[in-house]
Design a protein around this motif. Structure first.
Motif, PDB file in Angstrom:
ATOM      1  N   ALA B  94       8.312   1.616   0.500  1.00 42.46           N
ATOM      2  CA  ALA B  94       7.308   1.275  -0.514  1.00 42.46           C
ATOM      3  C   ALA B  94       6.215   0.347   0.020  1.00 42.46           C
ATOM      4  O   ALA B  94       6.467  -0.566   0.790  1.00 42.46           O
ATOM      5  CB  ALA B  94       7.981   0.618  -1.710  1.00 42.46           C
ATOM      6  N   LEU B  95       4.982   0.639  -0.412  1.00 44.73           N
ATOM      7  CA  LEU B  95       3.826  -0.184  -0.046  1.00 44.73           C
ATOM      8  C   LEU B  95       2.970  -0.327  -1.298  1.00 44.73           C
ATOM      9  O   LEU B  95       3.328   0.167  -2.357  1.00 44.73           O
ATOM     10  CB  LEU B  95       3.054   0.493   1.089  1.00 44.73           C
ATOM     11  CG  LEU B  95       3.807   0.447   2.426  1.00 44.73           C
ATOM     12  CD1 LEU B  95       3.337   1.535   3.360  1.00 44.73           C
ATOM     13  CD2 LEU B  95       3.632  -0.911   3.074  1.00 44.73           C
ATOM     14  N   PHE B  96       1.829  -1.000  -1.158  1.00 42.44           N
ATOM     15  CA  PHE B  96       0.968  -1.220  -2.322  1.00 42.44           C
ATOM     16  C   PHE B  96       0.591   0.115  -2.957  1.00 42.44           C
ATOM     17  O   PHE B  96      -0.132   0.909  -2.356  1.00 42.44           O
ATOM     18  CB  PHE B  96      -0.299  -1.949  -1.916  1.00 42.44           C
ATOM     19  CG  PHE B  96      -0.052  -3.259  -1.233  1.00 42.44           C
ATOM     20  CD1 PHE B  96       0.402  -4.355  -1.954  1.00 42.44           C
ATOM     21  CD2 PHE B  96      -0.259  -3.394   0.123  1.00 42.44           C
ATOM     22  CE1 PHE B  96       0.633  -5.566  -1.331  1.00 42.44           C
ATOM     23  CE2 PHE B  96      -0.028  -4.603   0.758  1.00 42.44           C
ATOM     24  CZ  PHE B  96       0.426  -5.685   0.032  1.00 42.44           C
ATOM     25  N   PRO B  97       1.010   0.366  -4.191  1.00 44.63           N
ATOM     26  CA  PRO B  97       0.801   1.694  -4.774  1.00 44.63           C
ATOM     27  C   PRO B  97      -0.664   2.061  -4.968  1.00 44.63           C
ATOM     28  O   PRO B  97      -1.020   3.231  -4.869  1.00 44.63           O
ATOM     29  CB  PRO B  97       1.533   1.627  -6.115  1.00 44.63           C
ATOM     30  CG  PRO B  97       2.007   0.239  -6.289  1.00 44.63           C
ATOM     31  CD  PRO B  97       1.805  -0.521  -5.029  1.00 44.63           C
TER      32      PRO B  97
END
Lengths: 365, 312
Positions: B94-97
């Motif tokens: 997960a990363l900045f959506p």
């Protein structure tokens, strides 16, 4: 410094792509101001329609009609008097075309001889607040005055009115600083929610794989929130000014100082929540439970008076109470910062306590 | 020091690592060295302690005891300096959506003193077409590829990849293998965890197999197979299953493993075992299916040593 700038830019880009955040930060407070400001706008001096019913001689009626007609408030006549039959007048009152019906009884003609008071019969709808608060007190005064004239008693004490120019505090003047305080609370506390989201999505863990210092992460976020609240404050004050001519009387530097202090208080409160709440799903209701009661108890929309005894101490410790009050003192009264030491101390204590508890319990993973 | 100098310079040195969570000994005495330029793989079932071990080496977790030296520095002391030279892809992608591919790569590049151009990073995992796509709109495989690519933005000396090809389709997996091989040719070190045996066999110079918080064997895949399994494997499915004993008694069979309906016979005499198996099957009117004979693989080593398959 390069990484600090990047964190700031990343926050900025995410914010402007988040419609809900944009709405709550900028649109929501403006809607509040417009709706409340319009609903509670200053009605100015109003005219009351009075129906007279004369059951005695025409002299009594014209005497009273003249007395009512002579009442002038703020340069406008207060009463518009019509004379008519009782049934017709009462019907008009029920339809809302009249504000009151005054019936002059027959005994009125020879009242001076009776040596006992004759009562005028006044019919009105007490559920209309303006009737309760304005019409009846004015009518009472008018009747007193008539009574005195008839009896011919010499007045011993008179009163002359002198008006002094002061800040005429309207509801909207009270409201705008409250809305500003509320916005600061939202923006500050929702920073905690961002942290919870990023932690839950393992984004913070991913950033932990890089040399980025966590302090940079926190300061980048805080600085972004600061700039956001200053923009919000400017927008709220601007809208208050152009829509309702709400003046900001105080010093802009003082205002900025209180805005920043307030944001620190609520940002640390947000981190405090993030220290104890792990998931976004549970954070939302918890944040609502904290901020909505606070919003109403801290005098955001209405002055908090006549509270049940057990709530008063709560009101007295809530940080928003002191923020709203400080904002009002600056914006409405033009007070300088040194005249509000209690507000500043209470907010600082809140920030320090929240920060200390957060440092003790917060976990990055 | 003289004993160590036989092997090339150790870039990761781990000794006597312990880490417990409550009663669970997640890492129970792990020691290992990784040489510069090596592709080192860590294999094990879920919950074996791979990720905990790797995260201690990366400096993301602190061990209860034991020491870790990376690039000659003590991880417990110089973690920030070390991270400057590491590329880490943790298991969760997960990363900045709401940032796009380009922005995320730029963001990560800016966190390091030294970085390679973002276009190179993006091309490495073939995301050129998606550079303006927000992270949340990428497919799972694209997100995974970006996550792996970010481990390379600072031109690291050591890259840690935790399950880099999980969630990728076979084609994307091969692309990822090429990325790893290309990087390896530059003389950099790669530390890989995986539960794909084929991946470990193809890519790794050395493999450590972990189970219950301990390394049970550590060697090159080839030597590991040769040392532990001299036999070949006969794999099949069979109706009307005879007893395990009946299969063990076939000529040449050294070990019988039954996993649900799949049976593996390890044998040092393929012709005899096969002919006796066919006789046994026809005598019992059992039907044999999916039968094939193969060389032993890492999977077999794992099966033999732990008694279970690695797949989760």
């Amino acid at each position: 410094m390069k990484s600090f700038t990047s964190v700031f830019i990343a926050h900025y880009k995410q914010f402007i792509r988040d419609r809900a955040a944009l709405f709550f930060t900028f649109i929501f407070p403006i809607i509040f101001i417009l709706i409340f400001g319009w609903a509670f706008r200053d009605p100015g001096s109003r005219t009351f329609d009075i129906g007279l019913v004369d059951q005695g001689s025409p002299q009594s009626a014209s005497f009273i009609a003249k007395a009512l007609d002579s009442v002038v408030i703020k340069g406008d006549k207060t009463f518009k008097v019509t004379t008519g039959e009782m049934d017709k007048q009462l019907k008009l009152l029920r339809n809302g075309d009249l504000d009151a019906v005054i019936i002059i009884p027959k005994e009125m003609d020879n009242s001076p001889q009776l040596k006992q008071p004759v009562d005028l019969q006044v019919y009105y709808d007490p559920s209309q607040i303006s009737n309760q608060q304005e019409l009846i007190p004015i009518l009472n005064q008018v009747v007193d005055e008539i009574d005195r004239r008839i009896q011919g008693t010499v007045r011993l004490i008179g009163m002359e009115e002198h008006s002094i120019q002061s800040h005429d505090l309207r509801y909207i003047d009270y409201l705008v600083p409250g809305i500003l305080g509320m916005s600061l609370m939202f923006t500050g506390v929702f920073g905690g929610l961002t942290t919870i989201q990023q932690r839950q999505a393992h984004i913070i863990k991913r950033l932990g794989c890089t040399p980025l210092r966590r302090s940079m992460l926190v300061f980048g976020e805080l600085l972004f929130r600061m700039i956001l609240v200053i923009l919000t404050a400017a927008l709220i004050i601007f809208v208050g000014r152009i829509a309702f001519n709400v003046q900001m009387i105080g010093n802009w530097g003082s205002l900025c100082g209180i805005v920043i202090l307030g944001t620190l208080v609520f940002a640390t409160l947000g981190y405090l929540i993030a220290a104890f709440v792990k998931t976004e799903e549970s954070a939302q209701p918890i944040i609502n439970v904290i901020i909505f009661p606070m919003m109403f108890l801290s005098g955001t929309f209405f002055e908090v008076k006549h509270m049940p005894g057990f709530i008063e101490p709560v009101v007295k410790v809530l940080p928003l109470t002191y923020l709203n009050d400080a904002l009002r003192q600056i914006m409405v009264d033009g007070s300088p910062l040194h005249s509000m030491p209690i507000n500043i101390v209470v907010m600082m204590v809140w920030a320090v306590v929240c920060l200390a508890v957060t440092i003790r319990f917060f976990r990055w993973d | 020091m003289t004993a160590m100098s036989v092997r090339p310079e150790a870039i990761i040195e781990v000794s006597d690592l312990f880490k417990a969570y409550g009663n669970i000994k997640a890492v129970n005495g792990v020691s290992l060295d990784v040489a510069k330029g090596e592709v080192f793989g860590m294999l094990g079932p879920n919950g074996a302690g791979k990720t905990t071990t790797v995260e201690i080496i990366e400096g993301l977790r602190t061990p209860d005891s034991g020491t870790v030296r990376v690039l000659g520095m003590d991880v417990s002391k110089d973690v920030r300096a070390i991270k400057e030279h590491l590329g880490i892809q943790p298991q969760n992608a997960a990363l900045f959506p709401t940032l796009n591919v380009q922005e995320i790569v730029n963001f990560f590049s800016s966190l390091y003193q030294k970085s390679i151009p973002s276009s190179e990073v993006i091309e490495m995992v073939s995301l050129q077409e998606s550079r303006k796509v927000l992270f949340k709109n990428l497919s799972g495989g694209q997100q995974q590829r970006l996550s792996v690519a970010l481990a390379f933005v600072n031109d690291p000396d050591i890259v840690f990849l935790d399950e880099p090809t999980t969630g990728l389709d076979p084609q994307a997996r091969r692309v990822m293998w090429e990325v790893i091989k290309t990087y390896r040719r530059t003389g950099k070190t790669i530390f890989l965890t995986t539960h794909y045996m084929e991946e470990a066999e193809r890519l790794c110079d050395r493999v450590a197999i972990m189970d219950h918080g301990q390394i049970i064997v550590m060697d090159s895949p080839q030597r590991m197979i040769e040392e532990h399994i001299k036999e070949s494997a006969i794999q099949f499915k069979m109706t009307n299953y005879p007893s395990q004993e009946a299969l063990t008694n076939l000529t040449g069979v050294t070990k019988v493993v039954k996993e649900e309906d799949e049976i593996i016979l390890y044998t040092d005499n393929i012709p005899s075992t096969i002919s006796e198996l066919l006789t046994l099957a026809s005598a019992r009117s059992s039907e044999l299916s999916d039968l094939f004979i193969r060389q032993a693989t890492l999977e077999d080593v794992f099966l033999k040593l732990t008694g279970k398959r690695i797949r989760d």
